[in-house]
Design an enzyme around this catalytic site. Structure first.
Site, PDB file in Angstrom:
ATOM      1  N   SER A 225      18.834 -23.599  48.527  1.00  0.00           N
ATOM      2  CA  SER A 225      19.028 -22.317  47.861  1.00  0.00           C
ATOM      3  C   SER A 225      17.718 -21.565  47.661  1.00  0.00           C
ATOM      4  O   SER A 225      17.691 -20.333  47.680  1.00  0.00           O
ATOM      5  CB  SER A 225      19.724 -22.522  46.512  1.00  0.00           C
ATOM      6  N   SER A 312      16.416 -31.610  41.020  1.00  0.00           N
ATOM      7  CA  SER A 312      15.016 -31.849  41.398  1.00  0.00           C
ATOM      8  C   SER A 312      14.375 -30.594  41.966  1.00  0.00           C
ATOM      9  O   SER A 312      13.201 -30.319  41.724  1.00  0.00           O
ATOM     10  CB  SER A 312      14.920 -32.992  42.418  1.00  0.00           C
ATOM     11  N   GLU A 765      28.070   7.885  54.673  1.00  0.00           N
ATOM     12  CA  GLU A 765      28.556   9.210  55.059  1.00  0.00           C
ATOM     13  C   GLU A 765      27.545   9.955  55.911  1.00  0.00           C
ATOM     14  O   GLU A 765      27.874  10.475  56.973  1.00  0.00           O
ATOM     15  CB  GLU A 765      28.895  10.027  53.812  1.00  0.00           C
ATOM     16  N   ARG A 843      28.703  19.682  42.915  1.00  0.00           N
ATOM     17  CA  ARG A 843      29.864  19.006  42.325  1.00  0.00           C
ATOM     18  C   ARG A 843      29.575  18.590  40.880  1.00  0.00           C
ATOM     19  O   ARG A 843      30.456  18.632  40.025  1.00  0.00           O
ATOM     20  CB  ARG A 843      30.294  17.804  43.159  1.00  0.00           C
ATOM     21  N   PHE A 877      30.318  11.602  43.900  1.00  0.00           N
ATOM     22  CA  PHE A 877      29.520  12.670  44.513  1.00  0.00           C
ATOM     23  C   PHE A 877      28.976  13.677  43.498  1.00  0.00           C
ATOM     24  O   PHE A 877      29.058  14.873  43.684  1.00  0.00           O
ATOM     25  CB  PHE A 877      30.385  13.395  45.555  1.00  0.00           C
ATOM     26  N   ALA A1042      35.069  12.680  49.865  1.00  0.00           N
ATOM     27  CA  ALA A1042      35.619  13.687  48.955  1.00  0.00           C
ATOM     28  C   ALA A1042      37.060  13.389  48.567  1.00  0.00           C
ATOM     29  O   ALA A1042      37.764  14.278  48.094  1.00  0.00           O
ATOM     30  CB  ALA A1042      35.516  15.088  49.566  1.00  0.00           C
ATOM     31  N   GLU A1225      38.070   8.760  44.489  1.00  0.00           N
ATOM     32  CA  GLU A1225      36.950   8.980  43.577  1.00  0.00           C
ATOM     33  C   GLU A1225      37.328   9.234  42.115  1.00  0.00           C
ATOM     34  O   GLU A1225      36.589   8.837  41.207  1.00  0.00           O
ATOM     35  CB  GLU A1225      36.110  10.165  44.084  1.00  0.00           C
TER      36      GLU A1225
END
Length: 1294
Positions: A225, A312, A765, A843, A877, A1042, A1225
């Site tokens: 890891s 460990s 987009e 917007r 947006f 949109a 949205e």
């Protein structure tokens, strides 16, 4: 004649209606309604229509009332919007309209409620006896949206009970490969040499020690890891690896005289199981350390990591933010170290064990054989605490572990050990504090002394690596305070203040999910094979689950080469030179491309302002400078890391504040003036005349898209300069245009295709050209197919985020709480180029009113230019940013004037036909309906009182409950984008292939389009198929954005289907008994075209953002309301989201299953935006959050266990395909409801502590912000930050 004229003419002639008649009828019908309502209440249930004479009378009156309501509605909509004068005349008839509407809707609703909203025992409502249907509440609203056309429809409480799922069968799990078991590979030792790395797997313990002696710098690998991260991003050289997992001596576990011996070969999962076993076998007094190990392991990484990782590795890597190392240190645990030459030794994990950052006293030839954890004895107490950015699967900010031994007779502290992680370069024992506390009397004074000592010993400098200096110290102090109260309670030492307080949050959260999804079934009259409105599963759902769904990276092209970017190490400066020598010497490297390979003067972006590669000036950290071409992805990445760059750094502009000071803007400012809706010039009001004004500012951070599939593309060159592009992107047309522009070739020679993408959220987009153009350049230069895929690390640096905003406001209100005047300024951090910042800002401005009517509003938008990656589109947006400032403003008003914030909202809600500041009239306005239904569904008023009671009884735990409304306008901001095309092909076997301009990113667009096509053609949905989205089938398509994917593309498909049906009509008349297949073949035989190209547009009128003149910008809006309840730990800043209720207006849903899924997903994404997702950038512009290790999105544990979503009933949308509404949205902003609920909890704590004034609480509400806003006796011990400018903070607030 239009419908309105017909209604007026009919009713005035037949009924001779005038104003007097209206008043009489309104009172009469109102009286009849309320009389009948009393009758209905007494009877409780009407067996059926016609069982009582009164039923016939009332039913007839209800129909008549509905007709009158329709008459008024039609008349108003026909004439009411023609002028202000006409609107005022029709509004005088409100009394009649309300009465008639109530009569029609309520009486009809009574019958509908009984016959259509019956309790269905199979629904499996998780609310049980509290189900709104069982309680006969009005939460399932009897109202209807004006123009509702859906008829009588049943309502269901859950999409699925999962009762048809097969039971779990363990025998069907994937088995371990038998051949590996048969040949006993796990018991064999071997060595393996591969690519300059030797791998050893010993099975004999002595062989392991010998290997470590002979190869002292070899890395031991267990779970991989930690090592995998170093390999992936640091390209470290690993000549030798040793796997000790097969050495049996490392799995020894036993209970010794004073402790528990656990071999380090055990995985963390195995260790946890053994600990739990001992907790059940030993006495409670003995296992206090073990109990805390068990609790800490629950939060340690994820299950898959714990299944392979060893303790460990955690000890040897010496992470200063380790979860377990403070426990070892406070418990005085030991590690058993062994070497071939010196033998075995035991070493205490104390102040001498960790020598420095990532350094221990373990010698290079030693192996960690085991860890020995002491058992506790009588009078010993132990506890450990951890706080992270996110509770589940996250590294700690601070971990604290505490041990104390107290004489039960004298209450004298005989021994105390305090250890912290996250407070120094190493795990640290507080030696000074410990020495001064030993021998002290356990009392309130002891606590005060300890907090003072710890605050001095653990004090962090303001610019400390990792940042959060004040918060980290407050956590250390709060952890000790929690430990102090715990021990005092265990000792029954009641002289201590607050000893009776419960400090654990989330105790009431159920373990299982308790969720409902309320929706209306289709009308009983709908044809069986008409799929529209039915909750069908996602068409690719099975493939997503099984892994069979094909994404860009799954596509393998013969002879394909791979590309990796060389990126800028600085945010601003000059590129002096590039040295490719070392990279080109690496085996597998083919070549490179840079700015000198780009078509002269070509730049990408809608505004042609973004260089493909840096040539001279560097404008953001991570900016592509060049790209390496190699035979595989990893070779290309490694080669890119070997390219040497000579740069000269300059001071960057990073924050909005810096940009404002430097007057750095990307474009001119935008304005909206509501006064221009009714006047030719802007009205300037005198603010000095207002008696009640609030003024303030709030910051809202950005958000990383964090789609599961990073950005990638494949470019295949063909003859005649043709290019085939396969890309993970939301706008094939933009990619198409940008590649053609930058390579100087015609668009008809390029084919851009998307099968599906693994999430986009707006981040794909406008950014596709960043990958597609370099890949296309390389494909032409080397005449080979090219694949370019970004690692998450690079994707997050290059592609931009949601725009951070600063929102400034000044609001005047009257004595009744009505909003009189608003001066609102939205300021965004746009990054280094324009990208979509104009659209985002516009917007934000047209959503700055949210759901409230202002007497006057002046709204300004400013876009700052900074040295960051260009911030771009993100779900919402700009809308969420604009609405957030307004909701903060409402809270400011309420707190400053001591008003109820819910009442303030209700007084200022938009009503049907109201006009917004940007000039749009709100028709079919359902904000009040969603608000009321959510308020009822959530039992808000009752729970609000319960929250107040809870807060009065708990001093350090606080709850907050909140209601948040939203309005979201549907459509692109640019008129030309509100169009779509489609191609429908019918084959002679009756099957249908549909192509449209939208693309599938998991949101279910293709599923909805299939439903639309099946309804239009009147065929089963199984006969319809969608293959992909491609520019050679549908040209000039707008981005799938949109929220208009279903609206636009659905209309285009409907148009194409209409054409085909018109062509088939003669054959249907000729053979009325035939079917689809016969009619199709007849058309073919008669040489009638079975293909059609459809086209669709939606309403748009442009707003003049330069002068501030409004217009009917959107065709319609979507409304919704959420209710959230949270519980906050005021000592740490942690919180639990206890319950969420949402009511969303989706019109007549095309697919309730998909719509509800979108609502749930959008809410959780919004919840992440407003509560935990934090972009961290250094003051020099270096981006720190570049992966899941540093950037946290909500996990499954963060989803509220009580989660109820309801689609507003009886709602239609005259502007949408089949009366539906967009949904992608609009629900996202409702995630802010959790933020405001948290703020309510914080405010309750502040008020309790004497701080009643309004306070600024920026977004996101991270644990740090929550805790530091909860000012108390603990934070008084935390030193204030030095004066701004006198130090360099770890991160900058962008």
């Amino acid at each position: 004649m239009d419908p309105g004229g017909t209604f007026i003419d009919y009713y005035t002639r037949v009924f001779h209606i005038n104003n007097e008649t209206i008043n009489i009828w309104s009172h009469l019908l109102g009286f009849i309604y309320f009389t009948y309502q009393q009758y209905y209440t007494n009877c409780v249930v009407l067996p059926s229509i016609g069982s009582h004479p009164a039923d016939h009378i009332v039913f007839t009156l209800s129909i008549f009332g509905m007709q009158i309501c329709m008459f008024l509605s039609a008349s108003y909509h026909t004439f009411g919007c023609s002028s202000i004068v006409m609107r005022q005349k029709w509004l005088k008839m409100d009394v009649f309209g309300i009465s008639a509407g109530l009569l029609g809707m309520y009486l009809n609703g009574i019958y509908t409620a009984f016959f259509c909203f019956q309790i269905n025992d199979t629904n499996g409502c998780g609310m049980g006896e509290n189900c709104c249907k069982v309680k006969k509440s009005s939460s399932l609203s009897d109202d209807a949206t004006p123009g509702y056309t859906g008829g009588e429809r049943k309502r269901k409480l859950q999409l699925s009970s999962l009762s048809d799922c097969a039971p779990y069968d363990a025998t069907q799990e994937i088995i371990f490969p038998p051949e590996l078991k048969h040949k006993n590979f796990d018991s064999l030792s071997f060595a393996y040499d591969h690519h300059h790395t030797k791998w050893y797997q010993p099975v004999d313990y002595d062989d392991l020690l010998t290997l470590k002696r002979e190869l002292p710098h070899a890395r031991l690998i267990s779970g991989n890891s930690e090592l995998a991260i170093e390999l992936k991003f640091r390209f470290i050289d690993l000549p030798v690896l040793i796997n000790p997992k097969q050495v049996k001596e490392l799995y020894v576990k036993r209970v010794e005289e004073n402790g528990v011996y656990m071999g380090t070969g055990m995985s963390l999962t195995d260790m946890d199981r053994y600990v739990v076993k001992l907790m059940n076998e030993l006495t409670v007094e003995q296992v206090k350390v073990l109990q805390n190990i068990h609790e800490m392991l629950h939060w340690f990484a994820g299950t898959h990591v714990r299944n392979v990782a060893s303790v460990s590795g955690n000890i040897a890597t010496a992470s200063p933010i380790s979860d377990l190392n403070p426990i070892w240190m406070a418990a005085n645990a030991q590690v058993v170290l062994d070497s071939a030459d010196r033998g075995e030794r035991r070493c205490c994990i104390d102040e001498n064990f960790f020598l420095g950052y990532r350094k221990t006293c373990i010698r290079s030839d030693e192996v960690i054989k085991a860890v020995v954890v002491p058992l506790t004895t009588k009078n010993e107490h132990f506890a450990a605490y951890k706080q992270a950015q996110r509770r589940e699967d996250d590294i700690a900010i601070v971990t604290g572990a505490f041990f104390v031994k107290i004489n039960p007779d004298t209450f004298i502290v005989e021994k105390i050990r305090i250890a912290f992680g996250g407070m120094a370069p190493t795990t640290k024992l507080t030696l000074t504090t410990m020495s001064k506390l030993e021998g002290q009397f356990w009392s309130q004074g002891f606590l005060d002394q300890a907090l003072s000592l710890l605050s001095e010993e653990m004090k962090l400098p303001a610019g400390v690596p990792g940042g959060m200096s004040q918060y980290r110290l407050s956590l250390a102090l709060s952890f000790f305070f929690k430990f102090f109260l715990k021990v005092s309670k265990d000792l029954n030492f009641m002289e201590v203040q607050n000893v009776e307080q419960n400090l654990t949050i989330g105790n009431t959260i159920p373990k299982s999910l308790n969720a409902t999804q309320v929706y209306q079934e289709v009308n009983d009259k709908q044809k069986y094979d008409d799929p529209v409105g039915r909750p069908l599963k996602h068409v690719s759902g099975d493939k997503h689950t099984t892994g069979e769904a094909v994404y860009c990276d799954d596509i393998n092209v013969a002879d394909c080469l791979h590309i990796a970017f060389v990126t800028s190490p600085i945010a601003h400066g000059t590129l002096n030179s590039i040295d490719y020598t070392a990279a080109l010497h690496l085996n597998g490297v083919i070549g490179y491309i840079d700015a000198y390979d780009v078509y002269t003067g070509a730049q990408i972006g809608h505004h042609n302002d973004t260089p493909v590669f840096v040539k001279d000036e560097i404008t953001f950290h991570g900016q592509p400078i060049a790209a390496i071409v190699a035979t595989d992805h990893e070779i290309a990445r490694k080669a890119a890391s070997l390219v040497k760059l000579d740069t000269a750094a300059k001071k960057p502009i990073v924050t909005i504040k810096q940009a404002l000071e430097a007057d750095s803007f990307i474009f001119k400012h935008f304005v909206i003036h509501s006064s221009l809706n009714d006047n030719e010039t802007v009205v300037k009001n005198d603010w000095s005349k207002y008696e009640r004004v609030v003024e303030g500012s709030i910051d809202m951070g950005g958000q990383e898209h964090f789609y599961l599939e990073t950005q990638q593309c494949i470019v295949i060159p063909h003859e005649d300069d043709e290019l085939e592009i396969i890309i993970s992107n939301q706008c094939v047309n933009d990619v198409h245009i940008e590649v053609a522009k930058c390579l100087g070739i015609a668009q008809h020679k390029i084919s851009t295709t998307v099968k599906r993408i693994g999430g986009g959220f707006g981040g794909k987009e406008s950014t596709g050209a960043i990958l597609a153009v370099p890949a296309s350049l390389a494909a032409r230069k080397f005449n080979k197919p090219m694949k370019l895929k970004l690692e998450r690390f690079d994707d997050m640096a290059i592609t931009g985020t949601r725009h951070p905003f600063t929102l400034q406001y000044k609001l005047a209100v009257d004595e009744n709480g009505k909003f009189i005047d608003l001066d609102y300024t939205a300021i965004s951090n746009s990054g280094h180029t324009m990208d979509l910042s104009m659209g985002v800002m516009q917007r934000a401005m047209v959503h700055a009113d949210n759901v409230y009517k202002f007497g006057n509003a002046d709204i300004t938008g400013k876009m700052c230019k900074t040295h960051l990656a260009s911030n771009t589109a993100f779900r919402g947006f700009g809308g969420p940013q604009g609405m957030f400032g307004t909701e903060i403003m409402v809270k400011h008003v309420a707190e400053q004037f001591n008003w109820d914030h819910d009442e303030i909202r209700e007084k200022n809600f938009y009503q049907e036909g109201d006009c917004t500041p940007f000039g749009m009239h709100l028709n079919q306005c359902n904000v009040t309906r969603t608000w009321k239904e959510c308020k009822t569904n959530s039992d808000y008023c009752k729970r609000l009182e319960e929250v107040k009671k809870f807060n009065s009884e708990n001093k350090f735990r606080k709850r907050g409950i909140y209601l948040t409304p939203t309005r979201f306008g549907i459509g692109f901001g640019l008129k030309q984008l509100n169009q779509a095309g489609a191609l429908v092909l019918v084959y002679t076997d009756g099957s249908v292939l549909v192509s449209h301009g939208g693309m599938e990113m998991g949101q279910g667009l293709h599923t909805k389009i299939l439903q639309i096509a099946a309804r239009c053609l009147e065929i089963p949905i199984e006969k319809v198929h969608i293959r992909d989205t491609a520019t050679d089938k549908v040209p000039n398509s707008s981005a799938t954005a949109a929220s208009v994917g279903s609206d636009l593309n659905g209309l285009a498909v409907q148009d194409a289907c209409r054409q085909i049906l018109e062509r088939l009509e003669p054959f249907k008349k000729e053979n009325p008994e035939g079917g689809w297949l016969e009619w199709v073949n007849s058309a073919y035989v008669n040489r009638v075209s079975l293909s059609a190209s459809g086209f669709g547009i939606i309403h748009h009128e442009p707003v003049d953002f330069f002068n501030g003149k409004g217009a009917e910008l959107f065709g319609y809006s979507v409304y919704g309301t959420a209710a959230c309840e949270v519980e906050v730990d005021c000592l740490t800043g942690d919180h639990h989201l206890l319950r969420t209720d949402i009511v969303m207006d989706v019109g007549e849903s095309l697919n309730p299953a998909i719509d509800i899924g979108q609502i749930e997903g959008a809410f959780i994404q919004g919840y992440g935006l407003f509560t935990m997702e934090e972009i961290k950038i250094r003051p020099d512009g270096i981006r720190l959050t570049r992966g899941p290790g540093t950037y946290k999105i909500p996990s499954a544990d963060d989803v509220p266990k009580n989660f109820n979503v309801s689609l507003l009933g009886n709602s239609s949308n005259k502007m949408g395909i089949f009366s539906s509404k967009a949904i992608g949205e609009p629900p996202l902003f409702l995630g802010s409801c959790a933020f405001f609920a948290i703020r309510e909890a914080v405010r309750a704590y502040r008020v309790q502590n004497g701080k009643k004034e309004y306070f600024v609480f920026n977004s996101p509400s991270t644990p740090e912000r929550i805790r530091m806003a909860c000012e108390d006796f603990v934070t008084q011990h935390v030193p204030a930050l030095p004066e701004e400018g006198s130090y360099t903070p770890w991160t900058a607030s962008v």
